[in-house]
Each structure stands twice: as C-alpha cells, then as structure tokens.
Design a protein around this motif. Structure first.
Motif, PDB file in Angstrom:
ATOM      1  N   GLY A   1       0.839  -1.197   0.000  1.00 19.81           N
ATOM      2  CA  GLY A   1       0.000   0.000   0.000  1.00 19.81           C
ATOM      3  C   GLY A   1       0.873   1.246   0.000  1.00 19.81           C
ATOM      4  O   GLY A   1       1.833   1.348   0.780  1.00 19.81           O
TER       5      GLY A   1
ATOM      6  N   LYS B   1      -7.168   5.534   4.461  1.00 19.31           N
ATOM      7  CA  LYS B   1      -6.528   4.481   3.664  1.00 19.31           C
ATOM      8  C   LYS B   1      -5.436   3.747   4.444  1.00 19.31           C
ATOM      9  O   LYS B   1      -5.147   2.588   4.165  1.00 19.31           O
TER      10      LYS B   1
ATOM     11  N   TYR C   1      -5.346  -0.215   4.500  1.00 21.92           N
ATOM     12  CA  TYR C   1      -4.173  -1.034   4.144  1.00 21.92           C
ATOM     13  C   TYR C   1      -3.839  -2.013   5.269  1.00 21.92           C
ATOM     14  O   TYR C   1      -3.496  -3.182   5.018  1.00 21.92           O
TER      15      TYR C   1
ATOM     16  N   LEU D   1      -1.555  -5.260   4.171  1.00 24.16           N
ATOM     17  CA  LEU D   1      -0.523  -4.748   3.270  1.00 24.16           C
ATOM     18  C   LEU D   1       0.574  -4.019   4.040  1.00 24.16           C
ATOM     19  O   LEU D   1       0.274  -3.188   4.917  1.00 24.16           O
TER      20      LEU D   1
ATOM     21  N   ILE E   1       3.145  -0.990   4.274  1.00 29.68           N
ATOM     22  CA  ILE E   1       2.829   0.379   3.845  1.00 29.68           C
ATOM     23  C   ILE E   1       4.123   1.148   3.588  1.00 29.68           C
ATOM     24  O   ILE E   1       5.034   1.169   4.426  1.00 29.68           O
TER      25      ILE E   1
END
Length: 705
Positions: A90, A107, A111, A116, A118
C-alpha cells in the motif's frame, strides 16, 4: 480485487494507491518511482475523472510507464478491504500539508486491515506510526528515488512488515467500530448533548442502537443579549436586487472629458461640471490615469465631487514602445481602427506605422494620445452622455470619434470644445508636443458642434482660475452638509462586497437586531456555484466592471449610508473605484462624512511569509508551492493599497490579529456571527446509523478538508 480489476497475474508485485486524486496527494511521485521498478505495476483506485486525472495520465505517458500504471474504479465501502488485499504494497505518497501532518488517514487503516505493508511519505504522524509499528518504510515526500528504494526494501522481506498486524487486539483497536466510541464521546463533550445511557453496550452502541434522548435545548441559554424594548427581532428577507435595479438613473448626463495628465486639475473642467450640475444635469469628469490604476478617489483639491470623477487606467503601451507587435495586440488594433476611421484611411496601412500629423511623428511626439483613447473610449461609450465637453486637443480627438460611433448607433452626441489656452498639460513641454497638440486641434475643431475660447467657461460661471479652490471648497462643504442632512437621523450601515460565507449578511442582521435605530444593507459580489448567501444587492461580473453602475452605487451610498464596512480590501462600488481597490471607496466616502471601516476574513490579510514564521506546519512552508505563489502577490498588492489606512480595522477570527497588529495595533476582533435559529437541529443529531457531516470549504487545502 485490485489485481483482477487491473488484469494482472498473481506473481506481479502490485503497488496500490486508493483514494482522492489531487496534486498534493503525490501520486505523480509513484508514477516516477515506477521507472526504477521495472517488474512492478501500480494500480490507482480512484473515483470520477477530475481535471487532475488527465494531468496524471499525461505524466504517466510522458514517463513511458503507461503499460504498468493502471486506473480502476471505486468499490462499495464494505468491499474495500477485500479489494485491496490482493495488492502487494500500500502506497501513501502525500506531500506536506497541515492536515497531512496530523492525520492517520482512512486508507492507512484500510491497508492495515487488508494485510498490506505500507510505504508512506515522511508526513509527521503516519511516518512516526509506521516506524513505531514496523509495518512499512518511510521516504521523503516528493522523492521518487526514495519511494523506489522503500518499495524494494519491503518487497525483499514482506513477511517482516506484515507481522505486526498479528499482534493481539491491534487491528481491533484501529477499527471504525472502536473509533466511533471516541468520536461519539468527543461530540458529547463539544455539544453538551447527553444521550440516555443503555446498559450492556459501548457509547457507540448506545448512539447507533436507537433514538437517544437529548437534554432540553428549547430554553434560551445561548448567552445572547436580550432584544431591547420596542425593537422587534427582524425577520426581513434580503432584497436580492441585481446590479443597478431600483437605483435612479440620471435623466440627462454630460461628460467633461480630459485627455492630458493634468486635465482634471484644470479650472475649465470643474467650471463646466459645476455649471452642468447647477442645471440639475448629471456631470461626470472623465480622464486618463497614465501613472496608476485609475481612480475615482484621488480627488484633486479643486475637483468638486469624488463620486463624479473617473480616472481610467491608461497604461503607456504606445508611449513606452511596447506596441511593436502590431496586428497581434487587440488594444493596438483598436487604436489603429480608431485612427483609420478618423483619417479615412484603411486600418491595414496603420498596423505597421501609426498615422503622422503634419510634420510630426506620433511615436516621437504624442503617443500618449493613443493610450488615452484606448482607455477612455469604451468608458465614454458606456456612459452614453448627451453632451461631451472636450477640454483639450486629446479629449477633442476622443470625443469626435465617440460622436461618430454614436451616429452609427443612431444616437446624437453633442461635442463642445473648450480651447485650453496656455495651461500646462502635463505632457513634456517640447516643440514637437506643442505642434502635435496644435495639429490635433486643427483636425478636430471643425468636427465639434461648438468651440469656446480659453477661459470662457470659468468667466461664465464666475469661477476664475485663481479663485477656484476657495469656491470649490465652499461648494464641497455645502454638498457634504446637504448630504448629511438628507440621511435619516438613525444609522444606516452598508457592508460589502465579499460577504464571505454570508458573514456580511449575518453581521448586518445582528446590527439590526441588537442596535436600536440601526438599519443595514449588504452588497455582495455574485459568485457562480451551488452556495449563494443572502444579500440585498448582488453585483454581477459585468456590473462590477461598469463605470455607469459605479457612479450610481457611489451616489446611493453617499446619499444613504452613515457607516460603511468594506470587506477584504475591496470597494463596494465596483472596479471603477481605483481598479477595484479598497482605497477607491474608503477615502472619498470618508471625505463625504461617512464612517468607514475595513474588515478582513482570512486569506485576504494572511501573509504567507509571516505564516511560515508563526507555524511550523504552515501550508505556505514551501514558498514555491502553488498556494504560496497564488496568495503572496495578492497579499502584497492588497497591503500596499491599504497601508496608509488609519481608520477602524476588524478581523473575523482572532488568529488574524497576528497579521494586522504590527500595522494596526487598534484592530479589533469582529466575531463570526452564527444565526442560531438557522442552525438549530431539526431531527435530533447522531440518531442515524450513519452520521453525515457537511463541510463546504472555500479552499480545501487551507481548510484541512
């Protein structure tokens, strides 16, 4: 998922960005980093195609990564996490703005819940959280090489970066369900609205499970002063007039036209104007301003009425030699057509060389005449006078052309020429200039309907040049006294023309409501868009430009107002007031006996340079950013215009005192007014399953949208 939406196989590294597209979001940095990541693909999950969408597509194509940079549409909110989970990393490439520095944006949580790792720019809060949790890497905002390096580190050991998400309770703590409890508690503290407790659930559960019972809000505990006895709370609706509606128009108008730098100071101009006014005729003195922005305020001591004097900007385009690209400049084309019509020659022959008077070249002798005509002709046409009194040879040239245009339009324009004699013109006193003026007079005088000898107007009015100042001072004092006595004994406040977020109207209503004997009137610039705030008179863009409306508004304010509050460094009477500057109204209105104040709302007085010094996370931290480049020159121009103001100054929010105190230590906070009746809740708030908050900023990047 995003991988399938972009048509990518499972073994391709996918870098995902999900959300709003705008320059400050830094997605162009992701596109640039993709050049250094030849095996990776980027997928942007975005909504509707805003203007920046096309700019980003063009940048992607320019970088040659269009085959690895994909755009896919939004999905429903409940599908977001699953949709993102098919990506590899992400990406959050935000640039530095105040709201970016202090936020853990939505967001980021998405994520995390999608599992995910980051890669985030070094915006303060998210960078610190990422380093503390160990769920990703941080790069310098705007640095594509740094972003690429961070992605390579994450791809090399992805399992290490997603491991923190397995910690007990981490994802539950950073979920919307948990955060609603904090948000609801915050609203409770801010509003004082206390829901009835429900056993066995969190505060969020209580708010979302049913209809809460709020404390009684019907009592008048708003801290507002009581309405004075005999003064009813106003309920009037705004008049909502447009431009000159219901303003009286003059039955007859004459224009006293001057074409030289010193023309308005000459006795003939004031004598002719005074004689016309004595007969009840509307008289306007019109002349060029070669050195400034134009004016209806820089009143010479020997000019009667500032409301009836218009100085129009006449930049020295021809006189300075900036007219060499003939045929490409519209002002020069107009000048060529004007002179071609006057001399009976084809305009094409004048595009390379302006016409010559006998034995005198215009460029060398009197190019200012062309500049004056280009400036004054459209204003003269718009005023539609019955008579033009031309007070010098340049004015005669302009008036004769205007008469020819009026004839073509089916209107009669009478031209009277008053020969100037030996009065100084303000032009260089050279032999060539004198010959040029003489030649203009020879060409134009036969076209005038009447010609007067030098000094005739002054002798006829009994106003000799030597005594004109004293005579005019007497008339000015008489006018000021009569205007003041004509106003109602009670106060009448005029506010305008910005009306930011309807504050002009709110202040006016507050004054009418709580100040006995006060009436108020709001003039506001008409703005296109969904939000339209109440006002008594809207000025359209054409009205703002109109010299005729300027004169009508100025006359209306002078005759009716006792107090005027000018907003945002703007005049209420339009662009003809010194090219739309505060000083164009402030000084002549004050000279007319009106109390004038200046009020600022925000960006109109917030100095970006000073803001950088006061706030570490200023949106103007980068002096080369677009917002700094937009606002700094506007501020500089505005402060130059208001610098000498010594009257009352107000600001609508207390932080703005930091930007005015050094110049105006007497400045006062004029608080924002809230109409409680308009904002009292209808259905009880926080009772729906999904609360809706409306935020309508004038500029999102400055309002932490």
């Amino acid at each position: 998922g995003v991988r399938g939406a972009a048509g990518l196989p499972d073994d391709v590294p996918v870098l995902v960005y999900s959300g709003w597209l705008a320059p400050e979001r830094g997605v162009d940095t992701l596109a640039e980093a993709l050049v250094e990541l030849p095996e990776a693909h980027a997928v942007v999950v975005a909504g509707d195609r805003r203007p920046y969408f096309a700019e980003l597509e063009a940048r992607v194509a320019e970088l040659g990564v269009g085959d690895r940079f994909h755009f896919v549409p939004y999905v429903d909110p409940e599908q977001v996490v699953d949709h993102l989970s098919t990506a590899t990393v992400g990406i959050i490439p935000l640039r530095h703005l105040p709201n970016h520095e202090i936020s853990l944006i939505t967001k980021y949580y998405e994520y995390m819940h999608a599992g995910l790792p980051i890669v985030v720019s070094d915006v303060k809060t998210m960078a610190a959280f990422t380093r503390e949790l160990g769920c990703g890497e941080v790069f310098t905002a705007g640095d594509a090489h740094g972003l690429a390096d961070a992605v390579r580190k994450v791809l090399a050991d992805r399992g290490r970066y997603v491991k923190p998400y397995a910690a007990d309770g981490l994802l539950e703590e950073h979920s919307w369900d948990r955060q609603t409890e904090n948000v609801a508690a915050l609203y409770e503290r801010l509003t004082g609205l206390v829901p009835e407790g429900r056993a066995g659930g969190t505060l969020a559960d209580e708010l979302l499970a049913g209809v809460p019972r709020f404390a009684d809000a019907t009592d008048r505990g708003d801290g507002l002063p009581e309405v004075p006895d005999g003064h009813a709370e106003p309920s009037r609706a705004p008049a909502e007039l447009v431009d000159g509606a219901e303003l009286p128009s003059p039955e007859r108008r004459v224009v006293v036209l001057v074409g030289t730098p010193t023309g308005v100071r000459r006795g003939v101009a004031t004598a002719v104007a005074d004689a016309a006014r004595a007969d009840g005729t509307d008289a306007v003195i019109l002349g060029p301003d070669f050195a400034g922005p134009g004016d209806s305020s820089r009143r010479p001591a020997d000019v009667l009425d500032a409301a009836q004097v218009l100085l129009v900007p006449a930049p020295k385009t021809v006189a300075s030699g900036r007219d060499r690209r003939r045929g490409t400049d519209e002002a020069q084309n107009r000048a060529a057509r004007t002179y071609a019509d006057f001399l009976g020659r084809p305009a094409s022959s004048l595009l390379d060389k302006l016409p010559e008077l006998p034995q005198v070249g215009w460029r060398a002798a009197l190019p200012e005449a062309i500049d004056a005509e280009v400036a004054l002709a459209p204003v003269l046409d718009a005023l539609k006078p019955e008579v033009v009194h031309a007070c010098d040879p340049v004015a005669l040239l302009i008036a004769s052309h205007a008469a020819a245009r009026a004839t073509k339009a089916g209107r009669k324009l009478h031209v009277a020429y008053h020969r100037p004699g030996a009065d100084p013109t303000g032009f260089p006193d050279t032999k060539d200039v004198r010959r040029a003026l003489q030649a203009l007079e020879r060409l134009g005088a036969p076209r005038a309907d009447e010609v007067h000898a030098p000094g005739a107007a002054q002798r006829a009015s009994g106003t000799q040049e030597a005594g004109s100042r004293a005579a005019v001072a007497d008339v000015t004092a008489e006018r000021s006294t009569s205007s003041a006595s004509a106003r109602d004994a009670s106060a009448h406040l005029v506010i305008g023309p910005a009306n930011m977020a309807g504050q002009g109207w709110a202040w006016a209503q507050a004054a009418e409501r709580f100040l006995p004997g006060v009436s108020a009137e709001v003039l506001a610039l008409h703005r296109d868009g969904p939000l339209r705030f109440p006002a008594d008179r809207y000025l359209t863009s054409s009205g703002w430009e109109s010299a005729d409306l300027h004169l009508a508004l100025r006359r209306h304010v002078v005759e009716n107002a006792t107090h005027v509050l000018l907003e945002s460094g703007l005049p209420v009477s339009g662009k003809a007031a010194r090219s739309g500057r505060f000083s164009g109204d402030a000084y002549p209105l004050r000279d007319a006996g009106i109390n004038v104040g200046l009020v600022f709302h925000g960006s109109d007085i917030r100095n970006p340079r000073r803001h950088r010094e006061l706030y570490a996370e200023s949106p103007f931290a980068d002096p080369n950013s677009q917002v700094s480049q937009d606002l700094q020159p506007r501020y500089d121009a505005r402060i130059a215009d208001v610098a000498d103001w010594d009257g009352p100054v107000f600001v609508s929010t207390p932080d703005l005192l930091d930007f005015v105190a050094d110049r105006w230590p007497h400045a006062v906070w004029l608080p924002v007014v809230i109409d409680l009746d308009a904002w009292r809740p209808g259905p009880e708030p926080l009772t729906r399953g999904k609360p809706v908050v409306l935020h309508a900023p004038s500029r999102g990047t400055l309002k932490s949208s």
